[in-house]
Write a protein that holds these residues in place. Structure first.
Motif, PDB file in Angstrom:
ATOM      1  N   VAL A 279       0.861  -1.179   0.000  1.00  0.00           N
ATOM      2  CA  VAL A 279       0.000   0.000   0.000  1.00  0.00           C
ATOM      3  C   VAL A 279       0.897   1.228   0.000  1.00  0.00           C
ATOM      4  O   VAL A 279       1.735   1.395   0.883  1.00  0.00           O
ATOM      5  CB  VAL A 279      -0.921   0.022   1.249  1.00  0.00           C
ATOM      6  CG1 VAL A 279      -1.803   1.258   1.235  1.00  0.00           C
ATOM      7  CG2 VAL A 279      -1.751  -1.241   1.350  1.00  0.00           C
ATOM      8  N   MET A 280       0.728   2.064  -1.008  1.00  0.00           N
ATOM      9  CA  MET A 280       1.484   3.312  -1.120  1.00  0.00           C
ATOM     10  C   MET A 280       2.987   3.075  -0.943  1.00  0.00           C
ATOM     11  O   MET A 280       3.660   3.752  -0.164  1.00  0.00           O
ATOM     12  CB  MET A 280       0.972   4.336  -0.102  1.00  0.00           C
ATOM     13  CG  MET A 280      -0.477   4.743  -0.323  1.00  0.00           C
ATOM     14  SD  MET A 280      -1.220   5.705   1.013  1.00  0.00           S
ATOM     15  CE  MET A 280      -0.112   7.072   1.162  1.00  0.00           C
ATOM     16  N   LYS A 281       3.516   2.072  -1.647  1.00  0.00           N
ATOM     17  CA  LYS A 281       4.943   1.728  -1.654  1.00  0.00           C
ATOM     18  C   LYS A 281       5.453   1.227  -0.302  1.00  0.00           C
ATOM     19  O   LYS A 281       6.642   1.326  -0.003  1.00  0.00           O
ATOM     20  CB  LYS A 281       5.788   2.905  -2.133  1.00  0.00           C
ATOM     21  CG  LYS A 281       5.483   3.328  -3.551  1.00  0.00           C
ATOM     22  CD  LYS A 281       6.379   4.457  -3.973  1.00  0.00           C
ATOM     23  CE  LYS A 281       6.003   4.904  -5.384  1.00  0.00           C
ATOM     24  NZ  LYS A 281       6.786   6.050  -5.812  1.00  0.00           N
ATOM     25  N   HIS A 282       4.566   0.713   0.535  1.00  0.00           N
ATOM     26  CA  HIS A 282       4.942   0.129   1.817  1.00  0.00           C
ATOM     27  C   HIS A 282       4.414  -1.293   1.873  1.00  0.00           C
ATOM     28  O   HIS A 282       3.298  -1.567   1.431  1.00  0.00           O
ATOM     29  CB  HIS A 282       4.346   0.918   2.989  1.00  0.00           C
ATOM     30  CG  HIS A 282       4.826   2.319   3.074  1.00  0.00           C
ATOM     31  ND1 HIS A 282       6.040   2.662   3.619  1.00  0.00           N
ATOM     32  CD2 HIS A 282       4.260   3.478   2.666  1.00  0.00           C
ATOM     33  CE1 HIS A 282       6.195   3.970   3.555  1.00  0.00           C
ATOM     34  NE2 HIS A 282       5.125   4.492   2.971  1.00  0.00           N
ATOM     35  N   LYS A 283       5.209  -2.185   2.431  1.00  0.00           N
ATOM     36  CA  LYS A 283       4.759  -3.557   2.639  1.00  0.00           C
ATOM     37  C   LYS A 283       4.008  -3.595   3.965  1.00  0.00           C
ATOM     38  O   LYS A 283       4.522  -3.154   4.990  1.00  0.00           O
ATOM     39  CB  LYS A 283       5.943  -4.512   2.666  1.00  0.00           C
ATOM     40  CG  LYS A 283       5.532  -5.955   2.486  1.00  0.00           C
ATOM     41  CD  LYS A 283       6.733  -6.835   2.233  1.00  0.00           C
ATOM     42  CE  LYS A 283       7.211  -6.650   0.814  1.00  0.00           C
ATOM     43  NZ  LYS A 283       8.347  -7.483   0.469  1.00  0.00           N
ATOM     44  N   VAL A 284       2.784  -4.106   3.927  1.00  0.00           N
ATOM     45  CA  VAL A 284       1.917  -4.139   5.102  1.00  0.00           C
ATOM     46  C   VAL A 284       1.553  -5.593   5.388  1.00  0.00           C
ATOM     47  O   VAL A 284       1.089  -6.305   4.509  1.00  0.00           O
ATOM     48  CB  VAL A 284       0.633  -3.310   4.863  1.00  0.00           C
ATOM     49  CG1 VAL A 284      -0.278  -3.373   6.074  1.00  0.00           C
ATOM     50  CG2 VAL A 284       0.978  -1.868   4.529  1.00  0.00           C
TER      51      VAL A 284
END
Length: 191
Positions: A67-72
């Motif tokens: 999500v938005m260049k972040h791994k969640v």
């Protein structure tokens, strides 16, 4: 791939409607704010990110999302979702282990799967559990029994004996043993 101790960018817990129960965002202390712009500088930006994460992950079977260049990484419980956020190139197994450690330590401390009401009533335990697990984005500990022991300030000899016993047992029996030990300590008034 960039390797760093600062694996965690955020840990937050949302309820089943997407409202924040707990959140903590981390920025590595060695990163100069003029060189690196942290996109989570205000509470509004944090809430917008959490809303985007919730919309993408709620009622899906995916534990790992980008999500938005972040791994969640998400772990659902009864009426809440625990989230850990890392950079897009972070190891998802490391992130998953971290979020499970927080959840499992809370299960040990609260003697069962925590729900929203119980977690809010024991908010201090939640904060201490997260602080004993993550510091400035560095994962300090991943063993839920040790985390729970640090939160409750268990005597070191009892904690060491408990850890050595757990290493010799299977997971389910060790979990039951840990619950029994905590119940015994509460009855003795050790907390």
């Amino acid at each position: 791939m960039s390797l760093s101790l600062y694996a965690i960018q955020a840990l937050f817990i949302l309820d089943s409607s997407g409202k924040r129960i707990f959140s903590k965002y981390y920025t590595a202390p060695h990163i100069d704010s003029s060189e690196h712009t942290n996109e989570f500088q205000t509470t509004e930006e944090e809430l917008a990110f959490e809303k985007a994460v919730f919309k993408k992950t709620w009622k899906t079977q995916n534990d790992v999302s980008v999500v938005m260049k972040h791994k969640v990484v998400a772990v659902q419980t009864l009426d809440m979702v625990f989230y850990v956020v890392g950079s897009s190139d972070e190891n998802e197994m490391l992130l998953y282990e971290c979020v499970c450690s927080v959840r499992d330590a809370l299960e040990l401390l609260l003697k069962g799967v925590p729900d929203k009401k119980t977690l809010l009533e024991n908010y201090g335990l939640l904060v201490l559990t997260v602080d004993e697990t993550i510091d400035d984005g560095i994962i300090l500990e991943s063993d839920p029994v040790l985390i729970a022991g640090r939160v409750t300030k268990a005597p070191t000899s009892d904690a060491q004996a408990l850890v050595s016993d757990i290493k010799e047992m299977g997971f389910m029996s060790s979990l039951q043993k840990a619950r029994d030990k905590f119940a015994e300590r509460i009855l003795r008034g050790a907390f």
